[in-house]
Design an enzyme around this catalytic site. Structure first.
Site, PDB file in Angstrom:
ATOM      1  N   HIS A  32      -6.053  -0.035 -14.204  1.00  0.00           N
ATOM      2  CA  HIS A  32      -7.094  -0.037 -13.155  1.00  0.00           C
ATOM      3  C   HIS A  32      -6.549  -0.642 -11.861  1.00  0.00           C
ATOM      4  O   HIS A  32      -6.923  -0.240 -10.771  1.00  0.00           O
ATOM      5  CB  HIS A  32      -8.302  -0.876 -13.608  1.00  0.00           C
ATOM      6  CG  HIS A  32      -8.809  -0.498 -14.958  1.00  0.00           C
ATOM      7  ND1 HIS A  32      -9.327   0.743 -15.226  1.00  0.00           N
ATOM      8  CD2 HIS A  32      -8.863  -1.191 -16.139  1.00  0.00           C
ATOM      9  CE1 HIS A  32      -9.695   0.793 -16.507  1.00  0.00           C
ATOM     10  NE2 HIS A  32      -9.418  -0.357 -17.073  1.00  0.00           N
ATOM     11  N   THR A  59     -16.819  -5.699  -9.707  1.00  0.00           N
ATOM     12  CA  THR A  59     -16.870  -4.352  -9.125  1.00  0.00           C
ATOM     13  C   THR A  59     -16.264  -3.311 -10.058  1.00  0.00           C
ATOM     14  O   THR A  59     -16.114  -2.148  -9.696  1.00  0.00           O
ATOM     15  CB  THR A  59     -16.111  -4.289  -7.788  1.00  0.00           C
ATOM     16  OG1 THR A  59     -14.713  -4.484  -8.051  1.00  0.00           O
ATOM     17  CG2 THR A  59     -16.639  -5.321  -6.817  1.00  0.00           C
ATOM     18  N   HIS A  94      -7.229  -3.788  -4.585  1.00  0.00           N
ATOM     19  CA  HIS A  94      -7.835  -2.453  -4.519  1.00  0.00           C
ATOM     20  C   HIS A  94      -7.260  -1.805  -3.262  1.00  0.00           C
ATOM     21  O   HIS A  94      -7.097  -2.489  -2.233  1.00  0.00           O
ATOM     22  CB  HIS A  94      -9.364  -2.546  -4.388  1.00  0.00           C
ATOM     23  CG  HIS A  94     -10.014  -3.308  -5.501  1.00  0.00           C
ATOM     24  ND1 HIS A  94     -10.529  -2.701  -6.628  1.00  0.00           N
ATOM     25  CD2 HIS A  94     -10.199  -4.644  -5.677  1.00  0.00           C
ATOM     26  CE1 HIS A  94     -11.038  -3.621  -7.435  1.00  0.00           C
ATOM     27  NE2 HIS A  94     -10.844  -4.816  -6.892  1.00  0.00           N
ATOM     28  N   HIS A 138      -5.900  -9.536  -8.212  1.00  0.00           N
ATOM     29  CA  HIS A 138      -5.569  -8.116  -8.254  1.00  0.00           C
ATOM     30  C   HIS A 138      -5.938  -7.509  -6.904  1.00  0.00           C
ATOM     31  O   HIS A 138      -6.571  -8.157  -6.075  1.00  0.00           O
ATOM     32  CB  HIS A 138      -6.357  -7.419  -9.383  1.00  0.00           C
ATOM     33  CG  HIS A 138      -7.819  -7.527  -9.177  1.00  0.00           C
ATOM     34  ND1 HIS A 138      -8.567  -8.607  -9.645  1.00  0.00           N
ATOM     35  CD2 HIS A 138      -8.684  -6.762  -8.491  1.00  0.00           C
ATOM     36  CE1 HIS A 138      -9.815  -8.467  -9.267  1.00  0.00           C
ATOM     37  NE2 HIS A 138      -9.910  -7.367  -8.557  1.00  0.00           N
ATOM     38  N   GLU A 163     -13.038  -2.641  -0.921  1.00  0.00           N
ATOM     39  CA  GLU A 163     -14.318  -2.435  -1.627  1.00  0.00           C
ATOM     40  C   GLU A 163     -15.476  -2.817  -0.706  1.00  0.00           C
ATOM     41  O   GLU A 163     -16.366  -2.021  -0.441  1.00  0.00           O
ATOM     42  CB  GLU A 163     -14.332  -3.271  -2.910  1.00  0.00           C
ATOM     43  CG  GLU A 163     -13.212  -2.845  -3.877  1.00  0.00           C
ATOM     44  CD  GLU A 163     -13.566  -3.033  -5.317  1.00  0.00           C
ATOM     45  OE1 GLU A 163     -13.787  -4.184  -5.727  1.00  0.00           O
ATOM     46  OE2 GLU A 163     -13.671  -2.032  -6.033  1.00  0.00           O
ATOM     47  N   HIS A 167      -8.449  -9.656  -4.471  1.00  0.00           N
ATOM     48  CA  HIS A 167      -9.470 -10.472  -5.136  1.00  0.00           C
ATOM     49  C   HIS A 167      -8.826 -11.533  -6.015  1.00  0.00           C
ATOM     50  O   HIS A 167      -8.069 -11.220  -6.935  1.00  0.00           O
ATOM     51  CB  HIS A 167     -10.367  -9.577  -6.011  1.00  0.00           C
ATOM     52  CG  HIS A 167     -11.254  -8.684  -5.219  1.00  0.00           C
ATOM     53  ND1 HIS A 167     -11.775  -7.509  -5.723  1.00  0.00           N
ATOM     54  CD2 HIS A 167     -11.719  -8.787  -3.948  1.00  0.00           C
ATOM     55  CE1 HIS A 167     -12.523  -6.930  -4.810  1.00  0.00           C
ATOM     56  NE2 HIS A 167     -12.515  -7.690  -3.723  1.00  0.00           N
TER      57      HIS A 167
END
Ligand SMILES: NS(=O)(=O)c1c(F)c(F)c(S(=O)(=O)CCO)c(N[C@H]2CCc3ccccc32)c1F
Ligand SMILES: [Zn+2]
Length: 261
Positions: free
Chosen positions: A64, A199, A96, A94, A106, A119
């Protein structure tokens, strides 16, 4: 098994509610932050980040995102202050990101996305015995969000991008010791804060979000390194580039977003 979620057309954010009904809950994340509609709260003190470089363990691709895990059996790496009633322990961080510069974060700010969002996930070890217990409690988690915008090279991000080739495939992991995430912070720690959720599935409504207003700057080249990661495992035939691993903004449902000074 329930963990078959992703960011594709069939298994992406619009389908998560089937296995995770809380996706339609009233304190979901991310959200669009509208600065003019936030409440300046003078009682909101500064946040303090005390990270110890001895607590980083490894870096992995979990299918992910790319995740750096930390020792969380003691109070060496903590966030405290700001909206938090207790200090929270750093568990992992991590990222995104998107496939091109203007989207990938996000949270959005006045409708605009950043290229990426970092995050740092922390849990309330004062009130809960484990991360898992905390992850499903309304005051269990505190996630510090940092926006990434593209520009010059970030002087320290190479410490992460240099090892991404080692975790190209899902379920790959490699040692990553001695890394202090303090090197990824912007100069000023002014923030917005609101009550929301994870999320990604399980989407627990357990997160006090703290979003730094000042983005950090990374280069397109550095961000491009994240896109060489794959969603799939080495044994799978199909090669799916890991990108666009972000959930779009969710309904605010009347929640207050507070602003530090
Ligand atoms: N954006 S976010 O901060 O909400 C967030 C993620 F976006 C994300 F991808 C992950 S994960 O662990 O990499 C993947 C599945 O949880 C976590 N991980 C957390 C959630 C659940 C869990 C369980 C064990 C260890 C870490 C986590 C996460 F908190
Ligand atoms: Zn995240």
């Amino acid at each position: 098994t329930g963990d078959q979620w992703g960011y594709g057309k069939e298994d992406g954010p619009s389908a998560w509610h089937i296995n995770y009904p809380v996706a339609l809950g009233n304190r979901q994340s991310p959200i669009d932050i509208v600065p003019d509609e936030t409440t300046l709260d003078r009682d909101l003190g500064p946040i303090f980040l005390d990270y110890d470089s001895c607590t980083s363990i490894n870096i992995s691709n979990n299918g992910h995102s790319v995740v750096v895990e930390f020792v969380d059996s003691d109070d060496r790496s903590m966030i405290r202050g700001g909206p938090l009633d207790n200090p929270y322990r750093l568990k992992q961080f991590h990222f995104h990101w998107g496939e091109k510069g203007h989207e990938g974060s996000e949270h959005t700010v006045a409708g605009l996305g950043y290229a990426s969002e970092l995050h740092l996930v922390h849990w309330n070890a004062v009130k809960y015995r484990s991360f898992t217990d905390a992850a499903s409690a309304p005051d269990g988690l505190a996630v510090l969000g940092i926006f990434l915008e593209t520009g010059d090279d970030h002087r320290w991000l190479h410490l992460i991008t240099d090892v991404l080739f080692m975790v190209k495939y899902k379920d790959s992991v490699t040692d990553f010791k001695g890394f202090n995430p303090k090197c990824l912070l912007p100069n000023r720690l002014h923030y917005w804060t609101y009550l929301g959720s994870l999320t990604t599935p399980p989407l627990h409504e357990s997160v006090t979000w703290i979003l730094l207003k000042e983005p950090i700057v990374v280069s397109d080249k550095q961000l491009g390194m994240f896109r060489m990661l794959l969603f799939n495992g080495e044994e799978e035939d199909e090669r799916k580039k890991m990108e666009n691993n972000f959930r779009p903004p969710q309904p605010l449902n009347g929640r207050e977003v507070r602003s530090s000074n």
